[in-house]
Design an enzyme around this catalytic site. Structure first.
Site, PDB file in Angstrom:
ATOM      1  N   ASP A 183       0.820  -1.223   0.000  1.00 55.81           N
ATOM      2  CA  ASP A 183       0.000   0.000   0.000  1.00 55.81           C
ATOM      3  C   ASP A 183       0.852   1.271   0.000  1.00 55.81           C
ATOM      4  OD1 ASP A 183       1.063  -0.067   2.518  1.00 55.81           O
ATOM      5  OD2 ASP A 183      -0.852  -0.184   3.581  1.00 55.81           O
ATOM      6  N   GLY A 184       2.170   1.099  -0.009  1.00 55.24           N
ATOM      7  CA  GLY A 184       3.038   2.273  -0.069  1.00 55.24           C
ATOM      8  C   GLY A 184       3.182   2.995   1.262  1.00 55.24           C
ATOM      9  N   ASP A 189      19.102  -6.193  -1.255  1.00 55.26           N
ATOM     10  CA  ASP A 189      18.508  -4.863  -1.478  1.00 55.26           C
ATOM     11  C   ASP A 189      18.510  -4.050  -0.181  1.00 55.26           C
ATOM     12  OD1 ASP A 189      16.523  -7.008  -0.932  1.00 55.26           O
ATOM     13  OD2 ASP A 189      15.160  -5.321  -0.671  1.00 55.26           O
TER      14      ASP A 189
HETATM   15  P1  AMP Z   1      11.825  -4.524   3.048  1.00 57.14           P
HETATM   16  O1  AMP Z   1      11.449  -5.887   3.493  1.00 57.14           O
HETATM   17  O2  AMP Z   1      11.327  -3.421   3.929  1.00 57.14           O
HETATM   18  O3  AMP Z   1      13.273  -4.404   2.748  1.00 57.14           O
HETATM   19  O4  AMP Z   1      11.052  -4.266   1.683  1.00 57.14           O
HETATM   20  C1  AMP Z   1      11.245  -5.045   0.518  1.00 57.14           C
HETATM   21  C2  AMP Z   1      10.585  -4.383  -0.661  1.00 57.14           C
HETATM   22  O5  AMP Z   1       9.184  -4.279  -0.452  1.00 57.14           O
HETATM   23  C3  AMP Z   1      11.077  -2.980  -0.937  1.00 57.14           C
HETATM   24  O6  AMP Z   1      11.148  -2.837  -2.330  1.00 57.14           O
HETATM   25  C4  AMP Z   1       9.991  -2.109  -0.334  1.00 57.14           C
HETATM   26  O7  AMP Z   1       9.908  -0.858  -0.938  1.00 57.14           O
HETATM   27  C5  AMP Z   1       8.753  -2.943  -0.570  1.00 57.14           C
HETATM   28  N1  AMP Z   1       7.703  -2.688   0.423  1.00 57.14           N
HETATM   29  C6  AMP Z   1       7.724  -3.010   1.741  1.00 57.14           C
HETATM   30  N2  AMP Z   1       6.588  -2.634   2.343  1.00 57.14           N
HETATM   31  C7  AMP Z   1       5.828  -2.051   1.405  1.00 57.14           C
HETATM   32  C8  AMP Z   1       4.531  -1.444   1.398  1.00 57.14           C
HETATM   33  N3  AMP Z   1       3.789  -1.356   2.494  1.00 57.14           N
HETATM   34  N4  AMP Z   1       4.083  -0.959   0.230  1.00 57.14           N
HETATM   35  C9  AMP Z   1       4.810  -1.042  -0.894  1.00 57.14           C
HETATM   36  N5  AMP Z   1       6.005  -1.594  -0.963  1.00 57.14           N
HETATM   37  C10 AMP Z   1       6.533  -2.096   0.162  1.00 57.14           C
HETATM   38 MG    MG Z   2      14.268  -2.907   2.150  1.00 51.93          MG
END
Ligand code: AMP
Ligand code: MG
Length: 484
Positions: free
Chosen positions: A122-123, A251
């Protein structure tokens, strides 16, 4: 707000446009400033009159002149599996500013709404996880460990669906760079050698300027070695303070060696070498004792990505730096924690036996090292009493005292130095949990107090003694969800 304060240099926009998509923030409603890092603002070269103005920027309701928000494109290996679909899914790079001291700062608004890389998300970011990121980036900084920073965070009225309905929030995260290993994987696997080289030179120009004048081959080789070394040193720093990152996907690995992306992290309370802080990591891929190896694996992903533009031998030589840099830095960290200045053959076995002892008896990691930093000042009780079986402690203390005989520094001098590396205060999960609950009830004062304590974690701070206590039973094994 008008912008006459900042020197803006949005250099990321110089990369080929496949590296980003321009996206405007999706506004949040009724923002409140939760916390503003005035000291950090000073470092960035500005002062804040009215925090509420910045709450609007945090909520995506207003941009300053010169802000040109983009979602960055990257890919990466998540739990060992390559994912080509990644990118800033909820964060936007707003601009880059240059501080009066010449330091460059990326401003990244996390929780700013969907982007082309949001996939099913949901961003948004919720209050709970945003506080956790704010707290830990500042705690890491207090500990002297390389990290992204938290400039300010807001909460908003919008309900966010997770396991339950939660409060929306957004974090203004700042760092010298938001470029990840995954940016290189994207360039190599999807864009080709030209784009990859452009990215590489971009990173060298902005963040490794001392290498610019070297001939190309040497420049690339030295750069890769430095990235590998910084990564190894960062992880040696994590191990020394008992930090478990929890999601070491490629990442989430910063190209400049910052601790990056705080999710289901934890600082160890009772020492458990195999501790898994992320409860969705059932296999323990990112367990505490696997972090050094995982750092290496992530460097291998980066190495692979560099092969189209670098000589294979050079890449291999760079990879060899990992183990050397890790071992050296880890040993130095641990020797400093034990207060050992001289070098003895048996030092490494003392270090490893100390870890085994702490593991076997599940001794509180932070209190143990702080305890032995005051042995000759306050006696051995603070360390010794952590052990149910005091004779086990006595045996270790005897061996330790014998090793101290080989030191030339005076006791008080050594212990003073030890207190500069063995924190009294650490961001225990239960402390974070407590201030999150208060914040969810609208009281941000406990969060601010905790932040103040963690700013100088090596100082005694007698008025805050209770923050150094062992965790209560309810706080020992909190499940930290990956959902954020
Ligand atoms: P993370 O596990 O926080 O490293 O996130 C992994 C990927 O998922 C990254 O590309 C984030 O931008 C994306 N992401 C995490 N949570 C959300 C969210 N609520 N909405 C959109 N993208 C998300
Ligand atoms: Mg991340």
């Amino acid at each position: 707000m008008t912008n006459s304060t900042f020197k803006v240099e949005h250099r990321y926009l110089e990369l080929p446009n496949s590296f980003y998509t321009r996206v405007q923030p999706t506004p949040l409603s009724g923002p409140t400033m939760v916390c503003f890092n005035h000291k950090l603002a000073t470092q960035l070269g500005f002062h804040v009159q009215n925090e509420a103005d910045w709450a609007k920027v945090g909520a995506g309701l207003e941009l300053l002149d010169g802000m040109d928000p983009v979602a960055m494109k990257y890919t990466g290996h998540q739990f060992g599996v390559y994912n080509p679909e990644l990118g800033d899914g909820r964060g936007l790079l707003l601009w880059e500013t240059v501080a009066p001291d010449g330091t460059r700062w990326d401003w990244h608004l996390k929780g700013a709404g969907t982007t082309p890389y949001s996939r099913f998300g949901d961003g948004r970011a919720v209050l709970r996880s945003t506080i956790r990121e704010y707290l830990c980036s500042e705690a890491m900084h207090g500990l002297g460990i390389a990290t992204t920073r938290a400039l300010f965070m807001i909460s908003a009225k919008d309900p966010i669906r997770r396991e339950s309905i939660e409060t929306a929030a957004a974090l203004m995260r700042v760092a010298q760079s938001h470029i990840r290993f995954g940016h290189f994987e994207f360039a190599a696997h999807h864009e080709g050698p030209e784009a990859l080289k452009t990215l590489l030179e971009h990173v060298i120009t902005l963040h490794f300027p001392h290498l610019i004048s070297l001939p190309e081959e040497q420049r690339h080789q030295r750069w890769f070695e430095e990235v590998v070394e910084r990564t190894a040193r960062l992880i040696a720093d994590w191990q020394a303070v008992g930090f478990c990152h929890g999601v070491m996907n490629s990442d989430n690995m910063s190209i400049i060696g910052d601790t990056f992306d705080y999710g289901p992290y934890a600082f160890l309370d009772d020492f458990d070498a195999g501790y898994i802080s992320n409860h969705t990591d059932q296999g323990g891929r990112y367990a505490y004792n696997r972090q050094p190896h995982t750092g290496f694996v992530n460097c291998q992903y980066l190495a692979n990505a560099l092969l189209p533009v670098m000589d294979e031998d050079a890449v291999r030589r760079g990879m060899r730096r990992y183990e050397i840099a890790y071992n050296e830095h880890f040993k130095n960290n641990m020797k400093a924690k034990l207060g050992l200045e001289e070098t003895e053959d048996a030092d490494m076995s003392l270090i490893m036996d100390t870890f085994s002892l702490l593991h076997e008896h599940r001794i509180d990691y932070t209190r143990f090292f702080r305890g032995i930093s005051n042995l000759h000042r306050h006696g051995n009780a603070p360390a010794r009493d952590l052990f149910a079986d005091r004779s086990v402690a006595d045996e270790w203390l005897e061996r330790y005292e014998a090793r101290l005989q080989k030191e030339t520094r005076a006791h008080d001098e050594r212990e003073y130095a030890m207190r500069q590396v063995n924190p009294k205060y650490i961001l225990r999960n239960y402390l974070a949990q407590q201030v999150i609950l208060e914040a969810q009830n609208g009281d941000y004062a406990p969060l601010k107090e905790l932040l103040k304590v963690l700013e100088t974690p090596f100082d005694e701070q007698p008025e805050f003694e209770h923050y150094a206590a062992l965790p209560p039973d309810w706080g020992k094994h909190l499940n930290i969800s990956c959902s954020s």
